[in-house]
Design a protein around this motif. Structure first.
Motif, PDB file in Angstrom:
ATOM      1  N   PRO A 232    -128.478  53.243-117.127  1.00 34.84           N
ATOM      2  CA  PRO A 232    -127.837  54.547-116.893  1.00 34.84           C
ATOM      3  C   PRO A 232    -126.681  54.477-115.907  1.00 34.84           C
ATOM      4  O   PRO A 232    -125.821  55.363-115.903  1.00 34.84           O
ATOM      5  CB  PRO A 232    -128.981  55.413-116.349  1.00 34.84           C
ATOM      6  CG  PRO A 232    -129.997  54.442-115.841  1.00 34.84           C
ATOM      7  CD  PRO A 232    -129.888  53.232-116.704  1.00 34.84           C
ATOM      8  N   ASN A 233    -126.641  53.443-115.063  1.00 33.64           N
ATOM      9  CA  ASN A 233    -125.545  53.309-114.092  1.00 33.64           C
ATOM     10  C   ASN A 233    -124.614  52.152-114.449  1.00 33.64           C
ATOM     11  O   ASN A 233    -124.008  51.532-113.576  1.00 33.64           O
ATOM     12  CB  ASN A 233    -126.094  53.122-112.674  1.00 33.64           C
ATOM     13  CG  ASN A 233    -126.862  51.817-112.494  1.00 33.64           C
ATOM     14  OD1 ASN A 233    -127.523  51.353-113.431  1.00 33.64           O
ATOM     15  ND2 ASN A 233    -126.787  51.233-111.314  1.00 33.64           N
ATOM     16  N   LEU A 234    -124.483  51.879-115.749  1.00 37.47           N
ATOM     17  CA  LEU A 234    -123.615  50.791-116.203  1.00 37.47           C
ATOM     18  C   LEU A 234    -122.745  51.256-117.367  1.00 37.47           C
ATOM     19  O   LEU A 234    -123.229  51.861-118.322  1.00 37.47           O
ATOM     20  CB  LEU A 234    -124.454  49.583-116.645  1.00 37.47           C
ATOM     21  CG  LEU A 234    -123.696  48.422-117.310  1.00 37.47           C
ATOM     22  CD1 LEU A 234    -122.674  47.813-116.352  1.00 37.47           C
ATOM     23  CD2 LEU A 234    -124.675  47.360-117.804  1.00 37.47           C
ATOM     24  N   ILE A 235    -121.442  50.980-117.251  1.00 38.44           N
ATOM     25  CA  ILE A 235    -120.476  51.208-118.329  1.00 38.44           C
ATOM     26  C   ILE A 235    -119.780  49.876-118.584  1.00 38.44           C
ATOM     27  O   ILE A 235    -119.205  49.293-117.660  1.00 38.44           O
ATOM     28  CB  ILE A 235    -119.420  52.258-117.937  1.00 38.44           C
ATOM     29  CG1 ILE A 235    -120.077  53.564-117.498  1.00 38.44           C
ATOM     30  CG2 ILE A 235    -118.445  52.501-119.076  1.00 38.44           C
ATOM     31  CD1 ILE A 235    -119.119  54.513-116.791  1.00 38.44           C
ATOM     32  N   VAL A 236    -119.843  49.390-119.805  1.00 37.83           N
ATOM     33  CA  VAL A 236    -119.184  48.131-120.152  1.00 37.83           C
ATOM     34  C   VAL A 236    -118.059  48.427-121.136  1.00 37.83           C
ATOM     35  O   VAL A 236    -118.267  49.116-122.137  1.00 37.83           O
ATOM     36  CB  VAL A 236    -120.169  47.121-120.777  1.00 37.83           C
ATOM     37  CG1 VAL A 236    -119.473  45.775-121.003  1.00 37.83           C
ATOM     38  CG2 VAL A 236    -121.393  46.933-119.890  1.00 37.83           C
ATOM     39  N   LEU A 237    -116.871  47.912-120.829  1.00 37.20           N
ATOM     40  CA  LEU A 237    -115.717  48.098-121.704  1.00 37.20           C
ATOM     41  C   LEU A 237    -115.387  46.789-122.405  1.00 37.20           C
ATOM     42  O   LEU A 237    -115.399  45.718-121.791  1.00 37.20           O
ATOM     43  CB  LEU A 237    -114.496  48.553-120.905  1.00 37.20           C
ATOM     44  CG  LEU A 237    -114.633  49.820-120.058  1.00 37.20           C
ATOM     45  CD1 LEU A 237    -113.299  50.161-119.410  1.00 37.20           C
ATOM     46  CD2 LEU A 237    -115.125  50.983-120.893  1.00 37.20           C
ATOM     47  N   GLY A 238    -115.084  46.883-123.694  1.00 39.29           N
ATOM     48  CA  GLY A 238    -114.677  45.708-124.456  1.00 39.29           C
ATOM     49  C   GLY A 238    -113.552  46.059-125.409  1.00 39.29           C
ATOM     50  O   GLY A 238    -113.250  47.236-125.643  1.00 39.29           O
ATOM     51  N   THR A 239    -112.913  45.034-125.961  1.00 40.86           N
ATOM     52  CA  THR A 239    -111.837  45.243-126.931  1.00 40.86           C
ATOM     53  C   THR A 239    -112.145  44.468-128.202  1.00 40.86           C
ATOM     54  O   THR A 239    -112.897  43.496-128.191  1.00 40.86           O
ATOM     55  CB  THR A 239    -110.479  44.774-126.381  1.00 40.86           C
ATOM     56  OG1 THR A 239    -110.523  43.355-126.164  1.00 40.86           O
ATOM     57  CG2 THR A 239    -110.147  45.469-125.073  1.00 40.86           C
ATOM     58  N   LEU A 240    -111.534  44.904-129.290  1.00 39.02           N
ATOM     59  CA  LEU A 240    -111.740  44.237-130.575  1.00 39.02           C
ATOM     60  C   LEU A 240    -110.538  43.414-131.013  1.00 39.02           C
ATOM     61  O   LEU A 240    -110.666  42.554-131.869  1.00 39.02           O
ATOM     62  CB  LEU A 240    -112.052  45.278-131.659  1.00 39.02           C
ATOM     63  CG  LEU A 240    -113.428  45.939-131.569  1.00 39.02           C
ATOM     64  CD1 LEU A 240    -113.550  47.049-132.597  1.00 39.02           C
ATOM     65  CD2 LEU A 240    -114.523  44.910-131.774  1.00 39.02           C
ATOM     66  N   ALA A 241    -109.369  43.676-130.466  1.00 39.51           N
ATOM     67  CA  ALA A 241    -108.163  43.051-131.002  1.00 39.51           C
ATOM     68  C   ALA A 241    -107.408  42.186-130.003  1.00 39.51           C
ATOM     69  O   ALA A 241    -106.773  41.207-130.396  1.00 39.51           O
ATOM     70  CB  ALA A 241    -107.225  44.132-131.546  1.00 39.51           C
ATOM     71  N   GLU A 242    -107.453  42.523-128.717  1.00 35.07           N
ATOM     72  CA  GLU A 242    -106.595  41.831-127.754  1.00 35.07           C
ATOM     73  C   GLU A 242    -106.893  40.342-127.661  1.00 35.07           C
ATOM     74  O   GLU A 242    -105.981  39.519-127.585  1.00 35.07           O
ATOM     75  CB  GLU A 242    -106.713  42.487-126.380  1.00 35.07           C
ATOM     76  CG  GLU A 242    -106.044  43.848-126.308  1.00 35.07           C
ATOM     77  CD  GLU A 242    -106.003  44.405-124.898  1.00 35.07           C
ATOM     78  OE1 GLU A 242    -106.521  43.739-123.975  1.00 35.07           O
ATOM     79  OE2 GLU A 242    -105.459  45.507-124.716  1.00 35.07           O
ATOM     80  N   SER A 243    -108.173  39.965-127.646  1.00 29.99           N
ATOM     81  CA  SER A 243    -108.503  38.543-127.532  1.00 29.99           C
ATOM     82  C   SER A 243    -108.098  37.760-128.772  1.00 29.99           C
ATOM     83  O   SER A 243    -108.051  36.530-128.748  1.00 29.99           O
ATOM     84  CB  SER A 243    -110.000  38.359-127.266  1.00 29.99           C
ATOM     85  OG  SER A 243    -110.771  38.906-128.319  1.00 29.99           O
ATOM     86  N   HIS A 244    -107.797  38.475-129.868  1.00 35.21           N
ATOM     87  CA  HIS A 244    -107.327  37.837-131.098  1.00 35.21           C
ATOM     88  C   HIS A 244    -105.807  37.831-131.191  1.00 35.21           C
ATOM     89  O   HIS A 244    -105.250  37.459-132.222  1.00 35.21           O
ATOM     90  CB  HIS A 244    -107.910  38.553-132.318  1.00 35.21           C
ATOM     91  CG  HIS A 244    -109.388  38.358-132.482  1.00 35.21           C
ATOM     92  ND1 HIS A 244    -109.925  37.266-133.136  1.00 35.21           N
ATOM     93  CD2 HIS A 244    -110.440  39.097-132.057  1.00 35.21           C
ATOM     94  CE1 HIS A 244    -111.253  37.356-133.119  1.00 35.21           C
ATOM     95  NE2 HIS A 244    -111.584  38.453-132.467  1.00 35.21           N
ATOM     96  N   GLY A 245    -105.132  38.269-130.118  1.00 35.97           N
ATOM     97  CA  GLY A 245    -103.673  38.254-130.116  1.00 35.97           C
ATOM     98  C   GLY A 245    -103.030  39.441-130.804  1.00 35.97           C
ATOM     99  O   GLY A 245    -101.856  39.392-131.150  1.00 35.97           O
TER     100      GLY A 245
END
Length: 383
Positions: A232-245
């Motif tokens: 409940p006290n954690l927010i994780v952000l990720g991306t789908l495209a940036e690491s693929h250039g």
């Protein structure tokens, strides 16, 4: 460990079924050799000289985005351009939930990483936030905009900007939110999953926003990612495209166990805030690992860092990221800045990060041509 999934399964988006081709069979504009245009959107990074130069001749060594692109089948790009948005990117959310083996209701797709930052800051509006200094300037901008009281946690240059966990614990007791990159931008320090979970579980009064935008490039088996961890006290952000250039060509996502925040975000983002184009590209890339980008980064680090260590005017700050932070001697600083501008190299100098002195420089380790140009400048200056 992230669960694997077949890449050529049909995906349904916008009421249509699309048979997705394998990425190994097709390329876009030359496939893996295709370079991302490395131009800064920060006008303060571009000198007067560079403003008069053909943009194609400028190399941005301040970028975090890989130069090599994961190829996407041309027919998929064409199909995606005509896709209607599915409400709340439902199919992408389901794919992410299956990929990470987490309940789908804890996943939110966002139009971009910057929109994710802003949405989190809006939720915590007029509370308090702990910002390690130096940190990403984006964190400072969004928390200032949302009138959060900013509390600084200074990382010391004499300690190579490493986090002091006991000191950090003392600061966490009085803040509602901490925004932290893993790896941390610009220092490049990478945190273990065990370290972060210990801090999160010991401080239930504070919400941790962990930005994993760059983690996929250095965490080869996903063992350090907190995406599978619902708190409940954690927010994780990720991306789908940036690491693929592919910057800007896919949605970002947010995972949290905070039910009130999830309800807020369902109203914050409209049902069609993510276009069908972005959803379809995201659906394709969610199944891919940035393998080629990781290999190129590892090769360049092995080749480049020993050469940089040999320069007496540069000190490397230890890190594990797609970039490295350097400290430059005062004797070299002015000449280096002048020559980088003259040679059409755009850099991230210390003044771009609150908490860094001007004689610091963050360099991307993903652009061979740019690094070679940088080496030639160093060689000339040391003659």
């Amino acid at each position: 460990m992230v669960a694997s999934r077949q890449c050529n399964r049909p995906g349904k988006l916008g009421g249509r079924v699309i048979q997705r081709a394998s990425l190994e069979d097709h390329t876009v504009g030359g496939g893996m050799s295709k370079k991302v245009q490395q131009l800064s959107t920060d006008n303060t990074m571009v000198s007067n000289h560079q403003q008069d130069v053909d943009p194609d001749k400028i190399i941005d060594l301040g970028t975090r985005i890989p130069v090599l692109r994961t190829p996407i089948a041309p027919e998929l790009l064409t199909e995606a351009a005509h896709s209607f948005p599915e409400p709340y990117a439902q199919t992408v959310r389901e794919a992410l939930a299956e990929q990470w083996r987490i309940p789908e209701q804890h996943v939110v797709c966002c139009p971009s990483t910057s929109e994710s930052y802003l949405a989190v800051a809006e939720y915590f509006r007029q509370t308090s936030v702990l910002l390690p200094r130096p940190c990403s300037s984006a964190y400072e901008r969004v928390t200032t905009l949302c009138r959060l009281r900013q509390i600084s946690f200074d990382l010391r240059q004499e300690e190579d900007f490493q986090f002091n966990e006991s000191q950090l614990k003392n600061e966490l007791s009085s803040v509602a939110l901490i925004m932290l990159g893993n790896p941390h931008n610009p220092t490049g320090q990478c945190f273990s999953r065990k370290t972060l979970l210990s801090l999160i579980d010991d401080n239930p009064q504070t919400c941790f926003m962990i930005d994993e935008s760059d983690l996929a490039l250095v965490d080869l088996d996903s063992t350090n990612s907190l995406v599978p961890t619902i708190r409940p006290n954690l927010i994780v952000l990720g991306t789908l495209a940036e690491s693929h250039g592919w910057p800007g060509l896919g949605p970002s996502y947010l995972v949290t166990g905070n039910l009130d925040l999830l309800a807020f975000l369902s109203k914050r983002f409209s049902a069609t805030s993510i276009s069908g184009w972005l959803q379809q590209i995201g659906l394709e890339l969610v199944h891919q690992e940035p393998t080629v980008q990781r290999e190129e980064l590892a090769d360049l680090c092995q080749e480049i860092l020993p050469q940089l260590q040999s320069h007496s005017h540069l000190k490397i700050v230890p890190g594990n990221a797609p970039y490295n932070l350097f400290q430059i001697t005062s004797e070299l600083l002015a000449l280096l800045r002048e020559q980088c501008s003259a040679k059409n190299l755009t850099m991230r100098w210390g003044e771009h990060y609150l908490g860094l002195a001007d004689n610091h420089l963050r360099i991307s380790l993903q652009y061979r041509e740019g690094l070679q140009r940088f080496f030639s400048i160093l060689k000339q200056l040391e003659c």
